[in-house]
Design a protein around this motif. Structure first.
Motif, PDB file in Angstrom:
ATOM      1  N   GLY A 208      10.645 -13.509  -0.260  1.00  0.00           N
ATOM      2  CA  GLY A 208      10.998 -14.816  -0.803  1.00  0.00           C
ATOM      3  C   GLY A 208      10.829 -14.902  -2.308  1.00  0.00           C
ATOM      4  O   GLY A 208      10.398 -13.952  -2.969  1.00  0.00           O
ATOM      5  N   ARG A 209      11.149 -16.077  -2.855  1.00  0.00           N
ATOM      6  CA  ARG A 209      11.119 -16.265  -4.312  1.00  0.00           C
ATOM      7  C   ARG A 209       9.710 -16.125  -4.864  1.00  0.00           C
ATOM      8  O   ARG A 209       9.512 -15.657  -5.976  1.00  0.00           O
ATOM      9  N   ALA A 210       8.711 -16.552  -4.089  1.00  0.00           N
ATOM     10  CA  ALA A 210       7.320 -16.443  -4.545  1.00  0.00           C
ATOM     11  C   ALA A 210       6.661 -15.191  -3.981  1.00  0.00           C
ATOM     12  O   ALA A 210       5.432 -15.075  -3.981  1.00  0.00           O
ATOM     13  N   GLY A 211       7.489 -14.275  -3.521  1.00  0.00           N
ATOM     14  CA  GLY A 211       6.958 -13.066  -2.893  1.00  0.00           C
ATOM     15  C   GLY A 211       6.586 -11.979  -3.884  1.00  0.00           C
ATOM     16  O   GLY A 211       6.540 -12.194  -5.090  1.00  0.00           O
ATOM     17  N   GLY A 212       6.334 -10.809  -3.331  1.00  0.00           N
ATOM     18  CA  GLY A 212       5.928  -9.664  -4.129  1.00  0.00           C
ATOM     19  C   GLY A 212       4.833  -8.900  -3.418  1.00  0.00           C
ATOM     20  O   GLY A 212       4.555  -9.130  -2.240  1.00  0.00           O
ATOM     21  N   ALA A 213       4.203  -7.986  -4.133  1.00  0.00           N
ATOM     22  CA  ALA A 213       3.118  -7.181  -3.575  1.00  0.00           C
ATOM     23  C   ALA A 213       1.795  -7.706  -4.114  1.00  0.00           C
ATOM     24  O   ALA A 213       1.619  -7.826  -5.328  1.00  0.00           O
ATOM     25  N   PHE A 214       0.862  -8.001  -3.208  1.00  0.00           N
ATOM     26  CA  PHE A 214      -0.426  -8.583  -3.591  1.00  0.00           C
ATOM     27  C   PHE A 214      -1.562  -7.682  -3.113  1.00  0.00           C
ATOM     28  O   PHE A 214      -1.530  -7.160  -1.997  1.00  0.00           O
TER      29      PHE A 214
END
Length: 252
Positions: free
Chosen positions: A79-85
């Motif tokens: 999603g738009r606020a996604g990524g790798a955390f």
């Protein structure tokens, strides 16, 4: 002889293992996560930015992140606020690793029981020293569920698992919690046998757990360890007797 080149010894070299680019990047990020340089919950740079910073291909970056995700060191959100955390190793991930090792190596029930006999009395001793009121409440909830005469086999085994894991949790030792959780889950699966878990076993288990819980509540480490040692040894002996009898029946 003067002027002659020296004899060269014959040297044999084997293939040189050159690490793949995704492994190199994954190792670099893994070390930063484990050292604490990258804190829990921190967002890694976007994929495009990682490509730019590392000068590696997008496929390499994606594979490195996939490796870290499998190792439970990053979680990937879409999603738009996604990524790798970033996420740090947890007792749950350790328990999963222990469970996979037990299943993958097909470790016998006898070995699982031996391991529990070696570790769980010490967990009980630590629990008596370190337990909190919340820990006691968790143990008593499990005790009530174990004592429920209307509980079927699955519910009884789950309550039994919850109690044993609860003792480990009350030790407040993360290594023991992770290991004992994985071990207890495997013993749960190995003793899911209606011919073994009869009314007598349920009654003995209920009384033993209450007695051990009482020692933990009273902070009597010696009694908690002694009672746990007696309990897990008796349970193991009975379970292994049934397991061996069933194995003989199958072979016949």
């Amino acid at each position: 002889m003067d002027g002659e080149s020296p004899m060269r010894s014959a040297i044999t070299l084997g293939p040189v293992d050159v690490p793949k680019a995704p492994d190199v990047l994954a190792r670099e990020l893994r070390e930063r996560i484990l050292s604490g340089e990258l804190p829990e919950g921190a967002a890694l740079p976007a994929e495009r930015e990682l490509v730019k910073q590392t000068q590696m291909s997008r496929a390499t970056v994606r594979e490195a992140l996939r490796i870290l995700e499998v190792q439970n060191l990053v979680r990937v959100k879409a999603g738009r606020a996604g990524g790798a955390f970033v996420q740090r190793p947890s007792t749950a991930s350790m328990a999963n690793t222990v469970s996979m090792l037990i299943r993958g190596r097909q470790i016998k029930l006898a070995d699982l029981m031996e391991t529990r006999e070696a570790l769980e009395p010490f967990c009980a001793e630590l629990a008596a020293t370190k337990r909190t009121n919340e820990d006691l409440e968790r143990l008593e909830r499990a005790n009530d569920a174990i004592a429920d005469a209307n509980a079927d086999l699955a519910r009884f085994l789950q309550a039994n698992l919850d109690w044993h894991v609860g003792v480990a949790v009350a030790s407040h030792n993360e290594l023991l919690i992770g290991f004992m959780t994985g071990l207890s889950q495997a013993i749960y699966a190995g003793t899911e046998n209606a011919s073994f878990i009869d009314e007598s076993v349920r009654d003995v288990t209920t009384r033993a757990h209450r007695s051990i819980t009482r020692a933990i509540r009273e902070r009597d480490a010696a009694a908690a360890g002694r009672r746990m040692r007696r309990h897990v040894h008796s349970y193991a002996s009975a379970a292994l007797e049934v397991d061996q009898r069933d194995s003989i029946t199958v072979e016949d």
